[in-house]
Design a protein around this motif. Structure first.
Motif, PDB file in Angstrom:
ATOM      1  N   GLN A 280     -21.386  -0.084 -14.009  1.00 50.40           N
ATOM      2  CA  GLN A 280     -21.931  -0.964 -12.981  1.00 50.40           C
ATOM      3  C   GLN A 280     -22.174  -0.218 -11.677  1.00 50.40           C
ATOM      4  N   SER A 315     -24.882  -5.393 -12.255  1.00 54.92           N
ATOM      5  CA  SER A 315     -26.116  -4.606 -12.304  1.00 54.92           C
ATOM      6  C   SER A 315     -26.027  -3.299 -11.514  1.00 54.92           C
ATOM      7  N   LEU A 369     -33.295  -9.793 -12.459  1.00 56.92           N
ATOM      8  CA  LEU A 369     -32.321  -9.053 -13.268  1.00 56.92           C
ATOM      9  C   LEU A 369     -31.862  -9.931 -14.429  1.00 56.92           C
ATOM     10  N   GLN A 372     -26.305  -9.786 -18.028  1.00 57.98           N
ATOM     11  CA  GLN A 372     -25.742  -8.699 -18.825  1.00 57.98           C
ATOM     12  C   GLN A 372     -24.485  -9.202 -19.539  1.00 57.98           C
TER      13      GLN A 372
END
Length: 459
Positions: A280, A315, A369, A372
């Motif tokens: 990260q 991110s 984004l 995740q």
């Protein structure tokens, strides 16, 4: 003028070569104090002459006019590299008459081949070299010597480089964009260099673009499969680094699931390391290609307002973009639910919005984004359907931004989760252009790092 010592002479000539230093004053030649004349005289029979004529002739006398500077350069004699000692540069070669191999004895290091001199005596030839036109002899530095762009050996993060280095990288990448659109894309910038891609995580765009970048620059590229390597048997990252370092690579590109892995690897190897994403932490080349895309479309970065929306907490792309955009004078907004914002987000220098409609109002760029899921331990959103309703980018939410606002996404996209297909494929989307810029930016990064390697780049 500082005469060379015997130790200095040995480093000039490998093998059975001898070097004599001739004082210009002894030949009646007036030169500046920083100039001298070097003469190298082979002491063995030239095999090339023997093979061509059958006669045992001595190799041609080669005179080298050298000039003091800060570089270590080399010339080629009989296929061997002769290192010009540090502090000197080659500006002219003088070749003697009488042998058929004169054209193979020495080559010039200047940007253009220098003309052969006629059959004068040695003193005459040296005098000609000393008084030759300024564009042939009195060159301060070859024009094809690549300029230093990155001041460090590695590219581990945007946080470590300055605005000047970022601008220089983007300018260099602009040239590679045009090159990649031509039929002939091959360059020799990394000729003779070994480039290894070491990816511990799945990747499509990043790994393939780094591979293309290395091959188009002429490097020997190796993609190391982690699943088929000793890592799958329990080998540590440090052991892997030591093993790879023993193979003497020149550039190592790494992607790893742990933050800080690229920096750890850089401490254990002697080559240049490029961070292709570590946990990260950062993904510097993604931020660079995003910046290049924006600059090519809008002509600038300074003064623009960029909204980074979605899973910012997990991110690395967001972190690199925050660093880069702020360094280049852009205003950054972080738009996400509180569960997807990193701790201390308000200290990153960006405005924080918990309502997407407010965050998108009047922005120049909307950067989405993905969620995740692979990095999430627990439930950060109630469901993907609800997330799309409040935080997914559709035409209605996009209408709140400027009419010509750009839509960006680092990929891979989850359509119907963080972005609507109509927006992703719409006229304001530059997502495909980002992929194209990725190859050019990574070529620029490899080129820039190669210039800091021993021997420099071949640009």
């Amino acid at each position: 003028m500082q005469p060379l010592t015997r130790a200095d002479r040995h480093q000039f000539m490998p093998g059975r070569m001898e070097l004599d230093l001739i004082e210009p004053e002894a030949l009646g030649i007036e030169l500046p104090e920083h100039r001298c004349v070097l003469i190298c005289q082979p002491c063995k029979v030239c095999r090339m002459c023997t093979a061509s004529s059958g006669a045992k002739r001595r190799q041609a006398l080669v005179g080298v006019l050298a000039e003091r500077c800060g570089d270590t350069l080399e010339c080629v004699v009989r296929g061997k590299k002769i290192h010009i000692a540090k502090g000197w540069r080659l500006v002219q070669n003088l070749m003697c008459r009488g042998t058929k191999c004169c054209g193979h004895v020495a080559t010039s290091l200047g940007p253009h081949p220098l003309p052969s001199l006629p059959h004068f005596s040695r003193a005459q030839r040296l005098l000609i070299a000393a008084t030759a036109p300024i564009d042939l002899v009195l060159m301060t530095k070859p024009t094809n010597c690549p300029k230093t762009i990155l001041h460090g050996q590695h590219l581990l993060g945007i946080e470590d480089i300055g605005p000047g280095e970022i601008t220089a990288l983007l300018d260099l990448a602009e040239r590679y964009v045009e090159l990649n659109r031509q039929t002939e894309k091959k360059q020799s910038v990394l000729r003779g260099r070994t480039h290894i891609n070491l990816f511990f995580e799945a990747s499509t765009r990043t790994q393939s673009s780094f591979e293309l970048a290395g091959k188009r620059l002429g490097a020997d590229v190796m993609n190391m499969s982690v699943k088929g390597s000793s890592v799958a048997k329990g080998e540590t990252l440090i052991d892997t680094a030591v093993t790879l370092n023993a193979m003497h690579p020149d550039i190592l590109v790494i992607r790893h699931h742990a933050s800080g892995a690229a920096e750890l690897l850089a401490q254990k190897v002697g080559c240049a390391v490029v961070n292709a994403g570590d946990g990260q932490h950062e993904h510097p080349t993604q931020a660079l290609l995003d910046a290049l895309t924006i600059r090519r479309r809008l002509g600038k970065l300074q003064g623009l307002t960029v909204a980074i929306c979605g899973d910012i907490a997990h991110s690395r792309v967001a972190r690199s973009n925050i660093h880069l955009l702020q360094k280049m004078g852009a205003y950054v907004r972080l738009v996400a639910p509180s569960t997807l914002l990193p701790a201390g987000a308000d200290r990153l220098g960006a405005e924080v919005f918990h309502d997407m409609r407010e965050g998108l109002a009047g922005v120049d760029i909307v950067m989405m984004l993905r969620l995740q899921m692979e990095r999430m331990n627990g439930s950060f959103v109630p469901s993907t359907r609800e997330y799309y309703r409040f935080w997914g980018l559709d035409a209605d939410k996009l209408s709140l931004a400027k009419p010509d606002a750009l839509v960006m996404h680092p990929g891979p996209m989850n359509r119907g989760v963080e972005i609507d297909s109509e927006v992703a494929d719409g006229v304001q989307s530059v997502i495909r252009e980002q992929v194209e810029m990725g190859v050019a930016v990574r070529m620029a990064v490899l080129d820039a790092l190669s210039r800091n390697l021993p021997g420099g780049g071949n640009a």
